[in-house]
Each structure stands twice: as structure tokens, then as C-alpha cells.
Design a protein around this motif. Structure first.
Motif, mmCIF file in Angstrom:
data_model
loop_
_atom_site.group_PDB
_atom_site.id
_atom_site.type_symbol
_atom_site.label_atom_id
_atom_site.label_comp_id
_atom_site.label_asym_id
_atom_site.label_seq_id
_atom_site.Cartn_x
_atom_site.Cartn_y
_atom_site.Cartn_z
ATOM 1 N N PRO A 1 -25.256 6.443 92.354
ATOM 2 C CA PRO A 1 -26.362 7.223 92.904
ATOM 3 C C PRO A 1 -26.692 6.753 94.315
ATOM 4 N N ALA A 2 -27.208 7.656 95.117
ATOM 5 C CA ALA A 2 -27.620 7.323 96.478
ATOM 6 C C ALA A 2 -28.912 6.507 96.436
ATOM 7 N N PRO A 3 -29.159 5.713 97.471
ATOM 8 C CA PRO A 3 -30.436 4.988 97.501
ATOM 9 C C PRO A 3 -31.609 5.958 97.579
ATOM 10 N N VAL A 4 -32.737 5.511 97.067
ATOM 11 C CA VAL A 4 -33.956 6.307 97.049
ATOM 12 C C VAL A 4 -34.886 5.790 98.139
ATOM 13 N N GLU A 5 -35.498 6.697 98.860
ATOM 14 C CA GLU A 5 -36.442 6.285 99.903
ATOM 15 C C GLU A 5 -37.607 5.532 99.266
ATOM 16 N N LEU A 6 -38.015 4.457 99.909
ATOM 17 C CA LEU A 6 -39.154 3.671 99.450
ATOM 18 C C LEU A 6 -40.436 4.441 99.772
ATOM 19 N N THR A 7 -41.248 4.679 98.759
ATOM 20 C CA THR A 7 -42.501 5.408 98.954
ATOM 21 C C THR A 7 -43.691 4.480 98.730
ATOM 22 N N ALA A 8 -44.856 4.958 99.083
ATOM 23 C CA ALA A 8 -46.083 4.182 98.927
ATOM 24 C C ALA A 8 -46.433 3.934 97.463
ATOM 25 N N THR A 9 -45.807 4.667 96.543
ATOM 26 C CA THR A 9 -46.128 4.506 95.121
ATOM 27 C C THR A 9 -45.137 3.615 94.365
ATOM 28 N N ALA A 10 -44.093 3.134 95.043
ATOM 29 C CA ALA A 10 -43.088 2.296 94.374
ATOM 30 C C ALA A 10 -43.696 0.950 93.975
ATOM 31 N N LEU A 11 -43.458 0.565 92.724
ATOM 32 C CA LEU A 11 -43.967 -0.709 92.215
ATOM 33 C C LEU A 11 -42.813 -1.675 92.007
ATOM 34 N N SER A 12 -43.077 -2.940 92.281
ATOM 35 C CA SER A 12 -42.063 -3.979 92.113
ATOM 36 C C SER A 12 -41.839 -4.243 90.625
ATOM 37 N N TYR A 13 -40.584 -4.360 90.230
ATOM 38 C CA TYR A 13 -40.213 -4.491 88.818
ATOM 39 C C TYR A 13 -40.906 -5.671 88.125
ATOM 40 N N PHE A 14 -40.855 -6.856 88.732
ATOM 41 C CA PHE A 14 -41.383 -8.037 88.046
ATOM 42 C C PHE A 14 -42.908 -8.108 88.047
ATOM 43 N N CYS A 15 -43.537 -7.845 89.178
ATOM 44 C CA CYS A 15 -44.981 -8.063 89.282
ATOM 45 C C CYS A 15 -45.811 -6.786 89.217
ATOM 46 N N GLN A 16 -45.164 -5.620 89.295
ATOM 47 C CA GLN A 16 -45.844 -4.328 89.273
ATOM 48 C C GLN A 16 -46.842 -4.162 90.424
ATOM 49 N N MET A 17 -46.585 -4.872 91.534
ATOM 50 C CA MET A 17 -47.393 -4.701 92.739
ATOM 51 C C MET A 17 -46.715 -3.652 93.612
ATOM 52 N N ASN A 18 -47.486 -3.048 94.507
ATOM 53 C CA ASN A 18 -46.963 -2.027 95.397
ATOM 54 C C ASN A 18 -45.975 -2.660 96.380
ATOM 55 N N VAL A 19 -44.745 -2.190 96.373
ATOM 56 C CA VAL A 19 -43.674 -2.766 97.191
ATOM 57 C C VAL A 19 -43.963 -2.608 98.677
ATOM 58 N N ALA A 20 -44.427 -1.438 99.088
ATOM 59 C CA ALA A 20 -44.616 -1.133 100.501
ATOM 60 C C ALA A 20 -45.735 -1.952 101.147
ATOM 61 N N GLU A 21 -46.578 -2.576 100.359
ATOM 62 C CA GLU A 21 -47.680 -3.361 100.909
ATOM 63 C C GLU A 21 -47.252 -4.761 101.335
ATOM 64 N N HIS A 22 -46.004 -5.104 101.142
ATOM 65 C CA HIS A 22 -45.517 -6.454 101.441
ATOM 66 C C HIS A 22 -44.373 -6.374 102.442
ATOM 67 N N GLY A 23 -44.352 -7.303 103.388
ATOM 68 C CA GLY A 23 -43.302 -7.327 104.393
ATOM 69 C C GLY A 23 -42.001 -7.889 103.849
ATOM 70 N N GLY A 24 -41.014 -7.966 104.717
ATOM 71 C CA GLY A 24 -39.721 -8.525 104.355
ATOM 72 C C GLY A 24 -38.820 -7.541 103.650
ATOM 73 N N PRO A 25 -37.562 -7.935 103.442
ATOM 74 C CA PRO A 25 -36.580 -7.028 102.847
ATOM 75 C C PRO A 25 -36.899 -6.675 101.406
ATOM 76 N N LYS A 26 -36.453 -5.490 101.022
ATOM 77 C CA LYS A 26 -36.681 -4.950 99.681
ATOM 78 C C LYS A 26 -35.349 -4.661 99.005
ATOM 79 N N GLY A 27 -35.408 -4.329 97.729
ATOM 80 C CA GLY A 27 -34.199 -3.973 97.004
ATOM 81 C C GLY A 27 -34.470 -2.919 95.956
ATOM 82 N N GLN A 28 -33.403 -2.265 95.542
ATOM 83 C CA GLN A 28 -33.491 -1.298 94.441
ATOM 84 C C GLN A 28 -32.210 -1.367 93.629
ATOM 85 N N ILE A 29 -32.382 -1.308 92.314
ATOM 86 C CA ILE A 29 -31.259 -1.324 91.379
ATOM 87 C C ILE A 29 -31.323 -0.054 90.553
#
Length: 172
Positions: free
Chosen positions: A24-52
């Protein structure tokens, strides 16, 4: 004529099977994406991100830190077969604070800076992905660490406890 139709049907079936196996193609990171482990909003944190992407799941698992994505990959317990893994290309990121929403690269083709003195989005030491080996080397020269491929990221760089009292930088 029947043989020709049968041959055409077999070729078509093989093509459809190949299409089904394409990652599958990568999915654009949106303001509603939650981090798998902590369930915090991904976009609210700096640094590199990932998707599986997992087989049979419509949406990817997002990670607020690439370190967490690598830890998930090294874990024997997973929900399904992994079909694709993408990380932020920090060489194409507008900044550390704004790592981008569409600059995804295949993690297995990325060059990672491991052991640098930078903190990821959740405050833990980060493994920093780049599409370019040269950009990864420049980052390592500035912030420390070494460049490695995804499979060469050491377990101790992404698994186990983290000393959050250590002095880490936030790249500009």
C-alpha cells in the motif's frame, strides 16, 4: 480458440495477483492520527514519524517516533503481517518541529542516524531517517551517531528503558 482464451485468463489472473501483492502507498499524516503505543496525537510532536501497514487493516499504525516504529518491528508480537513500512524523510522535512505530512520513504531503503544526541517527538533518543546517505552523514557529523540501514539498527537503540534525564538536543 479455447486455448487462447484460457491463456489470456491465466495472464490476467497473474497480473491481478501481482497487483494484490503491491504494498500500500503511504498515508498522509493528518491532525487526527494517533500514535500506536501512547495514543497521543502524532502531529503535535516534532521529529520523524513512521507508519506501518498491516495485512487486512484499512489504516496504518502511526508512530510519533521512529524509535517506537523500530521497536514494534523488532517485537515478536504483532497483530498481522506487515505489508509496508514508511518513515519521514528528514532531508525533505520543513523542520524538526514540522517533519512533514507527505515526505514518506520506504523504511527498508532509508539511511538512519543511530546514536545521535537528539530527542524524538516523545523525548526519547531518536533514530533519524533520510532518503539520502549523504544527508544522513551530514546529520551524524553535526549531532553524533552513525549511519545504518533499517535492519542494522541495534536492538539497544530502540528497545528497553530510556533515561529521560539525559541532555538531548532538538535540531533546528
Amino acid at each position: 480458440m479455447k486455448r487462447l482464451i484460457l491463456a489470456a485468463a491465466l495472464v490476467l489472473a497473474a497480473c491481478q495477483e501481482e497487483e494484490a501483492k503491491a504494498p500500500p502507498a503511504p498515508v498522509e499524516l493528518t491532525a487526527t492520527a494517533l500514535s500506536y503505543f501512547c495514543q497521543m496525537n502524532v502531529a503535535e510532536h516534532g521529529g520523524p514519524k513512521g507508519q506501518i501497514h498491516l495485512d487486512g487493516f484499512p489504516a496504518p499504525l502511526f508512530f510519533a517516533q521512529v524509535r517506537d516504529l523500530a521497536a514494534y518491528m523488532k517485537s515478536p508480537e504483532r497483530d498481522a503481517e506487515i505489508t509496508a513500512v514508511y518513515v519521514s524523510d528528514m532531508g525533505a522535512a520543513p523542520s524538526w518541529a514540522q517533519p512533514g505530512t507527505r515526505n514518506w520513504i520506504d523504511a527498508r531503503e532509508a539511511h538512519f542516524v543511530v546514536g545521535s544526541n537528539v530527542a524524538g517527538g516523545m523525548g526519547a533518543p531518536e533514530v533519524v531517517p533520510f532518503a539520502s546517505a549523504e544527508e544522513a552523514a551530514r546529520f551524524a557529523e553535526r549531532y553524533g551517531g552513525s549511519v545504518a540501514g533499517f535492519e542494522a539498527i541495534p536492538d539497544d537503540a530502540v528497545l528497553g528503558p530510556v533515561d529521560l534525564d539525559q541532555q538531548l538536543e532538538t535540531p533546528s
